[in-house]
Design a protein around this motif. Sequence first.
Motif, PDB file in Angstrom:
ATOM      1  N   ASN A 135       0.854  -1.189   0.000  1.00 38.00           N
ATOM      2  CA  ASN A 135       0.000   0.000   0.000  1.00 38.00           C
ATOM      3  C   ASN A 135       0.890   1.238   0.000  1.00 38.00           C
ATOM      4  O   ASN A 135       2.010   1.214   0.523  1.00 38.00           O
ATOM      5  CB  ASN A 135      -0.886   0.044   1.248  1.00 38.00           C
ATOM      6  CG  ASN A 135      -1.931  -1.051   1.249  1.00 38.00           C
ATOM      7  OD1 ASN A 135      -2.051  -1.807   0.285  1.00 38.00           O
ATOM      8  ND2 ASN A 135      -2.668  -1.147   2.330  1.00 38.00           N
TER       9      ASN A 135
ATOM     10  N   THR B 138       0.558   5.778   0.302  1.00 35.69           N
ATOM     11  CA  THR B 138      -0.333   6.928   0.506  1.00 35.69           C
ATOM     12  C   THR B 138       0.242   8.168  -0.144  1.00 35.69           C
ATOM     13  O   THR B 138       1.407   8.512   0.071  1.00 35.69           O
ATOM     14  CB  THR B 138      -0.555   7.164   2.012  1.00 35.69           C
ATOM     15  OG1 THR B 138      -1.195   6.007   2.571  1.00 35.69           O
ATOM     16  CG2 THR B 138      -1.448   8.376   2.234  1.00 35.69           C
TER      17      THR B 138
ATOM     18  N   TYR C 160     -12.052   9.599  -6.117  1.00 35.62           N
ATOM     19  CA  TYR C 160     -12.850   9.915  -4.941  1.00 35.62           C
ATOM     20  C   TYR C 160     -13.000  11.427  -4.857  1.00 35.62           C
ATOM     21  O   TYR C 160     -12.166  12.175  -5.368  1.00 35.62           O
ATOM     22  CB  TYR C 160     -12.157   9.430  -3.659  1.00 35.62           C
ATOM     23  CG  TYR C 160     -12.539   8.061  -3.170  1.00 35.62           C
ATOM     24  CD1 TYR C 160     -11.741   6.963  -3.476  1.00 35.62           C
ATOM     25  CD2 TYR C 160     -13.679   7.860  -2.396  1.00 35.62           C
ATOM     26  CE1 TYR C 160     -12.077   5.687  -3.021  1.00 35.62           C
ATOM     27  CE2 TYR C 160     -14.018   6.588  -1.937  1.00 35.62           C
ATOM     28  CZ  TYR C 160     -13.213   5.510  -2.255  1.00 35.62           C
ATOM     29  OH  TYR C 160     -13.545   4.258  -1.796  1.00 35.62           O
TER      30      TYR C 160
ATOM     31  N   LYS D  65     -17.376   7.881  -3.572  1.00 41.11           N
ATOM     32  CA  LYS D  65     -16.645   7.218  -4.648  1.00 41.11           C
ATOM     33  C   LYS D  65     -16.875   7.950  -5.963  1.00 41.11           C
ATOM     34  O   LYS D  65     -17.985   8.413  -6.240  1.00 41.11           O
ATOM     35  CB  LYS D  65     -17.112   5.770  -4.782  1.00 41.11           C
ATOM     36  CG  LYS D  65     -16.718   4.875  -3.620  1.00 41.11           C
ATOM     37  CD  LYS D  65     -17.169   3.449  -3.867  1.00 41.11           C
ATOM     38  CE  LYS D  65     -16.746   2.545  -2.717  1.00 41.11           C
ATOM     39  NZ  LYS D  65     -17.172   1.141  -2.925  1.00 41.11           N
TER      40      LYS D  65
ATOM     41  N   ALA E  29     -13.113   3.991  -8.174  1.00 45.53           N
ATOM     42  CA  ALA E  29     -12.693   3.949  -6.777  1.00 45.53           C
ATOM     43  C   ALA E  29     -12.087   2.609  -6.343  1.00 45.53           C
ATOM     44  O   ALA E  29     -11.413   2.537  -5.311  1.00 45.53           O
ATOM     45  CB  ALA E  29     -13.876   4.286  -5.886  1.00 45.53           C
ATOM     46  N   GLU E  30     -12.299   1.558  -7.099  1.00 43.55           N
ATOM     47  CA  GLU E  30     -11.839   0.234  -6.668  1.00 43.55           C
ATOM     48  C   GLU E  30     -10.326   0.198  -6.493  1.00 43.55           C
ATOM     49  O   GLU E  30      -9.580   0.579  -7.394  1.00 43.55           O
ATOM     50  CB  GLU E  30     -12.266  -0.827  -7.673  1.00 43.55           C
ATOM     51  CG  GLU E  30     -11.935  -2.252  -7.214  1.00 43.55           C
ATOM     52  CD  GLU E  30     -12.464  -3.307  -8.167  1.00 43.55           C
ATOM     53  OE1 GLU E  30     -13.203  -2.951  -9.106  1.00 43.55           O
ATOM     54  OE2 GLU E  30     -12.119  -4.490  -7.980  1.00 43.55           O
TER      55      GLU E  30
ATOM     56  N   TYR F 227      -8.690   1.846  -4.139  1.00 41.27           N
ATOM     57  CA  TYR F 227      -8.252   3.099  -3.515  1.00 41.27           C
ATOM     58  C   TYR F 227      -9.052   3.355  -2.244  1.00 41.27           C
ATOM     59  O   TYR F 227     -10.172   2.884  -2.102  1.00 41.27           O
ATOM     60  CB  TYR F 227      -8.460   4.284  -4.459  1.00 41.27           C
ATOM     61  CG  TYR F 227      -7.719   4.208  -5.764  1.00 41.27           C
ATOM     62  CD1 TYR F 227      -8.359   3.758  -6.922  1.00 41.27           C
ATOM     63  CD2 TYR F 227      -6.391   4.600  -5.860  1.00 41.27           C
ATOM     64  CE1 TYR F 227      -7.690   3.682  -8.130  1.00 41.27           C
ATOM     65  CE2 TYR F 227      -5.711   4.540  -7.074  1.00 41.27           C
ATOM     66  CZ  TYR F 227      -6.375   4.075  -8.199  1.00 41.27           C
ATOM     67  OH  TYR F 227      -5.703   4.017  -9.386  1.00 41.27           O
ATOM     68  N   SER F 228      -8.462   4.132  -1.335  1.00 40.24           N
ATOM     69  CA  SER F 228      -9.191   4.595  -0.164  1.00 40.24           C
ATOM     70  C   SER F 228      -8.734   6.012   0.170  1.00 40.24           C
ATOM     71  O   SER F 228      -7.633   6.419  -0.190  1.00 40.24           O
ATOM     72  CB  SER F 228      -8.985   3.661   1.034  1.00 40.24           C
ATOM     73  OG  SER F 228      -7.643   3.697   1.468  1.00 40.24           O
TER      74      SER F 228
ATOM     75  N   SER G 279      -9.377   9.527   3.182  1.00 39.95           N
ATOM     76  CA  SER G 279      -9.896  10.024   4.448  1.00 39.95           C
ATOM     77  C   SER G 279      -9.957  11.538   4.349  1.00 39.95           C
ATOM     78  O   SER G 279      -9.242  12.152   3.556  1.00 39.95           O
ATOM     79  CB  SER G 279      -9.016   9.586   5.615  1.00 39.95           C
ATOM     80  OG  SER G 279      -7.722  10.145   5.501  1.00 39.95           O
TER      81      SER G 279
ATOM     82  N   THR H 289      -4.881   6.601  -0.496  1.00 39.43           N
ATOM     83  CA  THR H 289      -4.106   5.374  -0.355  1.00 39.43           C
ATOM     84  C   THR H 289      -4.390   4.457  -1.533  1.00 39.43           C
ATOM     85  O   THR H 289      -5.550   4.172  -1.840  1.00 39.43           O
ATOM     86  CB  THR H 289      -4.438   4.647   0.963  1.00 39.43           C
ATOM     87  OG1 THR H 289      -4.053   5.479   2.053  1.00 39.43           O
ATOM     88  CG2 THR H 289      -3.678   3.321   1.064  1.00 39.43           C
TER      89      THR H 289
ATOM     90  N   THR I 186      -4.091   0.881  -2.652  1.00 36.25           N
ATOM     91  CA  THR I 186      -3.917  -0.404  -1.978  1.00 36.25           C
ATOM     92  C   THR I 186      -3.420  -1.470  -2.950  1.00 36.25           C
ATOM     93  O   THR I 186      -3.425  -1.289  -4.171  1.00 36.25           O
ATOM     94  CB  THR I 186      -5.233  -0.863  -1.337  1.00 36.25           C
ATOM     95  OG1 THR I 186      -6.114  -1.335  -2.370  1.00 36.25           O
ATOM     96  CG2 THR I 186      -5.892   0.258  -0.570  1.00 36.25           C
TER      97      THR I 186
ATOM     98  N   GLN J  40      -5.468  -2.550  -6.061  1.00 31.07           N
ATOM     99  CA  GLN J  40      -5.510  -1.802  -7.329  1.00 31.07           C
ATOM    100  C   GLN J  40      -4.612  -2.533  -8.308  1.00 31.07           C
ATOM    101  O   GLN J  40      -3.385  -2.576  -8.143  1.00 31.07           O
ATOM    102  CB  GLN J  40      -5.053  -0.372  -7.099  1.00 31.07           C
ATOM    103  CG  GLN J  40      -4.794   0.453  -8.357  1.00 31.07           C
ATOM    104  CD  GLN J  40      -5.899   0.396  -9.398  1.00 31.07           C
ATOM    105  OE1 GLN J  40      -5.674   0.062 -10.555  1.00 31.07           O
ATOM    106  NE2 GLN J  40      -7.103   0.696  -8.974  1.00 31.07           N
TER     107      GLN J  40
END
Lengths: 115, 116
Positions: free
Chosen positions: A18, A20, A47, A57, A61-62, A64-65, A67, A77, A79, A82
């Motif tokens: 991962n 960021t 996002y 999303k 978006a798949e 990824y994350s 905040s 992030t 991940t 991806q």
Amino acid sequence: DGGITQSPKYLFRKEGQNVTLSCEQNLNHDAMYWYRQDPGQGLRLIYYSQIVNDFQKGDIAEGYSVSREKKESFPLTVTSAQKNPTAFYLCASSNPRAGDITEAFFGQGTRLTVV
Amino acid sequence: GENVEQHPSTLSVQEGDSAVIKCTYSDSASNYFPWYKQELGKGPQLIIDIRSNVGEKKDQRIAVTLNKTAKHFSLHITETQPEDSAVYFCAASLAGLTGGGNKLTFGTGTQLKVEL
């Protein structure tokens, strides 16, 4: 100077890790966005966040994350889920208001390469 | 959702000539149409935008026209200079509403080369 700062400019990641990407803005904008850019393609929305502690999303978006704990910060992030993360990532911000249209400002981008 | 098509993908002009880039959009509700210029390795920068209640807008050598009926808009650059060489993106959004923000849908870009 007011603006959007993305860091780092270049990022290398090993497969399965991962990573960021940082995005900070001092424009006092409510909304922030992450886009992905691939060669020969337009920017695609990953996002977006319209307000602190809320995000939605986008189209891709798949894997990824994000905040949004602070108004000025919107980290992304990437991940291990991806499948094809090598790309140029762009962060943007704007200050949308009901009944008004305002421009989006972009950072200088982070180029992520999976090695 | 919105879909934006942009043509041509590459455009080469002689210095001093005009350049025209065209975009079409699919969602008739879209009301904001910005154009961005992106130099190599940098983020896009807004160069001009137009709202749906306006048919044309000019800023020095740059102009944008909007035809809502046909759902297309164009960027016109006159008296091109070498520093105009870059990738240009059009975009469309339904902006100014709560819940929509400025979610931009981009075209695929036009590589403009201004030759001496």
